[in-house]
Write an enzyme that holds these catalytic residues in place. Structure first.
Site, mmCIF file in Angstrom:
data_model
loop_
_atom_site.group_PDB
_atom_site.id
_atom_site.type_symbol
_atom_site.label_atom_id
_atom_site.label_comp_id
_atom_site.label_asym_id
_atom_site.label_seq_id
_atom_site.Cartn_x
_atom_site.Cartn_y
_atom_site.Cartn_z
ATOM 1 N N ARG A 51 0.796 -1.231 0.000
ATOM 2 C CA ARG A 51 0.000 0.000 0.000
ATOM 3 C C ARG A 51 0.820 1.269 0.000
ATOM 4 N NH1 ARG A 51 -3.003 -3.670 1.527
ATOM 5 N NH2 ARG A 51 -1.118 -4.294 2.590
ATOM 6 N N ARG A 101 11.274 4.086 3.079
ATOM 7 C CA ARG A 101 10.957 3.128 4.158
ATOM 8 C C ARG A 101 12.218 2.355 4.484
ATOM 9 N NH1 ARG A 101 5.923 -0.934 4.461
ATOM 10 N NH2 ARG A 101 5.013 1.043 5.073
ATOM 11 N N HIS A 129 5.231 6.006 11.443
ATOM 12 C CA HIS A 129 4.730 5.818 10.076
ATOM 13 C C HIS A 129 3.771 6.975 9.811
ATOM 14 C CE1 HIS A 129 3.424 4.157 6.403
ATOM 15 N NE2 HIS A 129 3.160 2.918 6.761
HETATM 16 C C1 NCD Z 1 1.817 -0.973 8.116
HETATM 17 C C2 NCD Z 1 3.321 -0.820 8.260
HETATM 18 O O1 NCD Z 1 4.068 -1.030 7.312
HETATM 19 O O2 NCD Z 1 3.726 -0.454 9.373
HETATM 20 N N1 NCD Z 1 1.424 -1.197 6.796
HETATM 21 C C3 NCD Z 1 1.165 -0.117 5.996
HETATM 22 O O3 NCD Z 1 2.025 0.674 5.722
HETATM 23 N N2 NCD Z 1 -0.099 0.061 5.609
HETATM 24 C C4 NCD Z 1 1.250 -1.974 9.051
HETATM 25 C C5 NCD Z 1 1.802 -3.374 9.030
HETATM 26 O O4 NCD Z 1 2.700 -3.713 8.254
HETATM 27 O O5 NCD Z 1 1.296 -4.162 9.818
#
Ligand code: NCD
Length: 303
Positions: A51, A101, A129
């Site tokens: 996502r 990331r 995040h």
């Molecule tokens: C989250 C993350 O990467 O922290 N996912 C995301 O970005 N929608 C949650 C997860 O990985 O559980």
């Protein structure tokens, strides 16, 4: 030049403007279709993502911009030993804005210090995040109509879940917020967060059973147990199915409660819940595109 490292980097007034812009983008997509023409977004993802990376890329394409990047540390020069500081100096020559990331807490911050383009933290280890939090706040504001006066249950892996940590920080700035932390003992919310809540006089409770508090919630934020941050597989296997939200449990909740989840879901929400109008996690993923469109324009000084 501005970066986004934490949801607190924007004032609540700035967030309101950002969310107004995101809602306008949702309604009038075509008006924004060329605003980023000639601009490039680099997505530098050293950790898996569906996502976050794809919604950033979709956001930039919706704005008429272009995207470059990598989705795996192994296919970047990190695998040859390059530092994030060097990588970002090079990316700064190729792109106008970067979403990063990284499995290490603080890595996007290190990059931001050496960058000549805006850097967005797209998730750093178990820390923060912020763009997921912007997504969550926009979803709540759009569907619940407000960000204050809410009782919010956060359920699952509150220890390692970075989306939880960012969301609590962000919501702690609104009035009349009450947190209910629902987790097994081993995955309790970290002390640095409860210390912050105590210092600000924000009420919170910690409970183990979801059924106990679900009837009082305006929002239930479910999370996945963060397997990749566990030290051993045995503990993960023991805890992974601790919570499963099914229709029996949801029937205890109010008719207007919303269920959010940053996704990916593993077992913590049964698929039977997906058709209930209170389940808004797929809509939430859609809001993630609008809010990232608004964020890109804001950081590029185009809005
Ligand atoms: C989250 C993350 O990467 O922290 N996912 C995301 O970005 N929608 C949650 C997860 O990985 O559980």
């Amino acid at each position: 030049m501005r970066h986004l490292m934490s949801p607190l980097d924007f004032t609540t007034g700035e967030l309101d403007k950002l969310f107004d812009l995101a809602n306008d983008m949702e309604k009038h997509m075509e008006r924004y279709a060329h605003i980023c023409e000639g601009k490039k977004l680099a997505t530098c993802f050293y950790e898996p993502s569906t996502r976050t990376r794809l919604s950033f890329e979709a956001a930039m394409l919706n704005l008429g911009g272009q995207v470059i990047g990598f989705s795996d540390a192994a296919s970047s020069s990190a695998s040859k030993g390059e530092s994030v500081s060097d990588t970002i100096r090079v990316i700064s020559c190729y792109a106008d804005i970067c979403a990063m990331r990284h499995p290490k807490e603080g890595a996007p911050m290190v990059a931001a210090q050496r960058s000549s383009i805006p850097v967005i933290n797209a998730g750093d280890g178990g820390h923060q995040h912020p763009t997921q939090t912007l997504t969550d706040l926009l979803t709540i504001r759009s569907l619940q109509g407000r960000l204050s006066g809410l009782t919010i249950g956060l359920c699952g892996d509150l220890k390692f879940g970075r989306t939880v940590h960012s969301l609590i920080h962000a919501l702690s700035r609104y009035d009349d917020i009450h947190f209910i932390f629902i987790s097994p003992e081993e995955l309790r919310i970290p002390d640095y967060i409860t210390d912050m809540l105590k210092a600000k006089g924000i009420p919170y409770e910690e409970v183990i059973r979801l059924e106990e508090r679900i009837p009082s919630l305006d929002l239930l934020y479910m999370t996945r147990v963060q397997r990749e941050r566990f030290f051993n597989e045995e503990d993960y296997v023991r805890l992974k199915d601790f919570y499963i939200l099914d229709m029996a449990k949801l029937s205890l909740a109010r008719e207007d409660m919303l269920v959010l989840h940053p996704l990916p879901r593993v077992n913590e929400i049964s698929v039977e819940v997906d058709d209930d109008p209170r389940a808004v996690y797929f809509k939430q993923a859609q809001y993630g595109v609008y809010v990232r469109m608004a964020l890109i324009c804001t950081l590029l000084g185009l809005a």
